[in-house]
Design a protein around this motif. Structure first.
Motif, mmCIF file in Angstrom:
data_model
loop_
_atom_site.group_PDB
_atom_site.id
_atom_site.type_symbol
_atom_site.label_atom_id
_atom_site.label_comp_id
_atom_site.label_asym_id
_atom_site.label_seq_id
_atom_site.Cartn_x
_atom_site.Cartn_y
_atom_site.Cartn_z
ATOM 1 N N ASP A 284 4.586 8.960 2.136
ATOM 2 C CA ASP A 284 4.435 8.587 3.308
ATOM 3 C C ASP A 284 4.152 7.021 3.612
ATOM 4 O O ASP A 284 3.676 6.382 2.612
ATOM 5 N N GLY A 285 4.917 6.391 4.498
ATOM 6 C CA GLY A 285 4.799 4.849 4.571
ATOM 7 C C GLY A 285 3.447 4.281 4.680
ATOM 8 O O GLY A 285 2.925 3.208 4.326
ATOM 9 N N ALA A 286 2.316 5.061 5.362
ATOM 10 C CA ALA A 286 0.870 4.675 5.531
ATOM 11 C C ALA A 286 0.511 4.602 4.403
ATOM 12 O O ALA A 286 -0.464 3.850 3.944
ATOM 13 N N SER A 287 0.690 5.640 3.225
ATOM 14 C CA SER A 287 0.016 5.372 1.836
ATOM 15 C C SER A 287 0.547 4.070 1.329
ATOM 16 O O SER A 287 -0.240 3.725 0.267
ATOM 17 N N VAL A 288 1.684 3.609 1.458
ATOM 18 C CA VAL A 288 1.921 2.181 0.527
ATOM 19 C C VAL A 288 1.059 1.234 1.058
ATOM 20 O O VAL A 288 0.842 0.430 0.066
ATOM 21 N N LEU A 289 0.538 1.444 2.417
ATOM 22 C CA LEU A 289 -0.612 -0.011 2.758
ATOM 23 C C LEU A 289 -1.605 0.101 1.825
ATOM 24 O O LEU A 289 -2.398 -1.060 1.834
ATOM 25 N N GLY A 290 -2.214 1.292 1.326
ATOM 26 C CA GLY A 290 -3.270 1.236 0.471
ATOM 27 C C GLY A 290 -3.043 0.590 -0.882
ATOM 28 O O GLY A 290 -4.061 -0.183 -1.372
ATOM 29 N N VAL A 291 -1.725 0.519 -1.389
ATOM 30 C CA VAL A 291 -1.524 -0.273 -2.635
ATOM 31 C C VAL A 291 -1.484 -1.649 -1.986
ATOM 32 O O VAL A 291 -1.801 -2.596 -2.886
ATOM 33 N N LEU A 292 -0.569 -1.905 -0.947
ATOM 34 C CA LEU A 292 -0.554 -3.485 -0.569
ATOM 35 C C LEU A 292 -2.012 -4.133 -0.202
ATOM 36 O O LEU A 292 -2.011 -5.251 -0.605
#
Length: 513
Positions: A284-292
């Protein structure tokens, strides 16, 4: 006497009557029965809760939640990364880093301002919902009578107050209040006297059993306790909110995605590369935001406190920045999934640089994990109501009847996890708190409660870093909450038909002392 013919005739009449009742509804009776499952209970709960909090914004969120979610492709640097990116770009996908760069240039020239009263409106909506919920709970426990208490005492010595105004009341000494005096003042409740005409069936007697004697009441927890942490907004601790100015996209993190309303939104299945690993990881693209939001840098020591199934940890490793990454999860089966994913995506080099030397896996309850060295970056992707899963799947649904207490206790567990994450971070280190829920109780409420508890119990001070400006560069890719859907301490990715990512909540905290 009834003949056999009459018996069959009556049976046909009764069967016909039943069929008539069934056919009155446009929906088949078997489908109506299924709507009492966990996912329908979850949807009904969200309609009441999120409908009260988000208002008109909830309907489009609801429609998107019930549809299939959208994914991005995290390119595997240990495989044929350049070939994979070229292959996906020919299918209409774009590099997320390039999209953010273009959008950032636009926002630097023009940044729309949101209403300043969004937070107050958000709080008022939730307050009204809590008041309604608490009044309904008291009506269930005390359905009759005028002596309705203004609070409910729970089995674990917590108190749910139904009157917001705290009034001082005189306390009667228990030693002076004797049993004889209590009997003299007691009034007989004639409405609970059993009349002989009512019979002695268990159904008739059930309503006369005192509520305090009903089996299981000691374990009863009101629904509104789920929101108790959010309702407590005391600011008797240093509350610091600062804009994030040090955000930088990791150079080696390659993410391919489709823009909003793109004709092609589905990626093909990942394939094995020449090196034997898969070419990309869908998530999920929203999950990448946690890493960013972690803001990883080279040579750092990082922790993923609730790592399973391992997608965010893998994305963090794809930045090629952490020197050591500890992946922790209390579940043995879930932590085994982390190992399987790493074996499918990570590669050992011939020069002896093995991923097992950089990645550590532990199986400890995140609330009690200890470490002697501390971490530069900590990711806390906590267990939550997983809103999208809850409204689409019955399997392992948190709204199952046997998981009620677990669901109501979610904010407390989340708070404990976040407090321990703050303790495990070094001074100057960052902690990113994530959920996949829209609930303000699990999002802002937990962040507020954790900051308060960390200060009171551990003299720990952390600042909230506002990611509004750096995340504004994502507006062409996903939808962030605005107005009533905008949190105070983080960013909320809301599901949208044009960009059906999330839901996800991301809050970045930096430990000051």
């Amino acid at each position: 006497m009834f003949s056999v013919q009459n018996i069959f005739k009556n049976a046909r009449i009764n069967t016909y009557s039943v069929l008539q009742v069934r056919l009155k509804s446009k929906t088949h009776w078997s489908k109506l029965k299924k709507k009492s499952g966990p996912k329908y209970k979850a949807l009904h709960h969200f309609d009441e809760f999120y409908g009260s909090v988000f208002g008109s914004k909830w309907e489009p969120m609801r429609e998107a939640l019930l549809r299939k979610s959208k994914y991005v492709a995290v390119i595997n640097n240990y495989g044929d990364s350049e070939e994979t990116m070229e292959y996906l770009s020919h299918r209409g996908a774009h590099c997320l880093k390039n999209l953010m760069s273009v959008q950032k240039t636009f926002h630097d020239q023009y940044t729309p301002q949101e209403p300043t009263n969004a937070d107050n409106s958000h709080n008022n909506n939730l307050d009204n919902y809590l008041a309604k919920l608490q009044s309904e709970e008291i009506a269930k426990v005390y359905p009759q009578g005028e002596n309705v208490p203004d609070k409910l005492e729970l089995s674990d010595n917590r108190i749910l107050r139904t009157d917001k105004k705290e009034e001082e009341k005189e306390e009667v000494s228990k030693s002076a209040y004797t049993l004889n005096k209590a009997l003299e003042e007691a009034q007989i409740d004639h409405s609970r006297i059993i009349q002989p005409s009512m019979g002695l069936s268990s159904e008739a007697l059930y309503q006369y059993v005192p509520a305090t004697k009903i089996k299981g009441l000691d374990d009863w927890v009101p629904e509104s306790m789920h929101y108790s942490l959010y309702a407590n907004r005391d600011t008797d601790f240093p509350l610091i909110i600062e804009p994030e100015t040090e955000f930088e996209y990791p150079e080696h993190l390659k993410v391919m995605t489709y823009e909003k309303n793109s004709e092609y939104e589905k990626f093909p299945e990942p394939k094995r590369c020449k090196t034997g690993v898969f070419n990309y990881y869908p998530m999920d693209g929203a999950s990448v935001l946690g890493v960013l939001a972690l803001g990883l840098r080279g040579g750092e020591r990082a922790l993923d406190l609730c790592a399973a199934p391992g997608g965010k940890a893998l994305a963090a490793l794809q930045t090629l920045l952490p020197d050591v990454l500890l992946c922790n999860d209390a579940s043995v089966s879930r932590s085994n999934r982390i190992t399987r994913i790493f074996r499918d995506y990570l590669l050992d080099y011939e020069n002896g640089n093995k991923w097992q030397e950089r990645v550590l896996i532990s199986r400890v309850d995140g609330r009690f994990l200890t470490d002697d060295f501390g971490f530069d970056k900590v990711l806390v992707d906590v267990p939550c109501t997983t809103d999208r899963h809850s409204v689409t799947e019955d399997e392992n649904n948190i709204f199952r009847p046997d998981r009620v207490k677990e669901r109501l206790n979610i904010p407390e567990v989340q708070t404990q996890l976040l407090v321990n994450a703050l303790r495990l971070s070094r001074v100057g280190g960052a902690v990113v708190y994530c959920t996949c829920a829209l609930s303000p109780a699990q999002n802002d409420g937990v962040v507020h409660a954790a900051l308060q508890r960390a200060f009171r119990e551990h003299a720990l001070v952390a600042a909230v870093r506002d990611l509004t400006k750096p995340f504004s560069a994502l507006s062409s890719t996903l939808c962030l909450g605005t107005g009533a859907a905008r949190p105070k301490y983080g960013q909320l990715v809301v599901p949208d038909i044009a960009a059906n990512f999330g839901p996800a909540y991301i809050s970045r905290l930096v430990r000051l002392k």
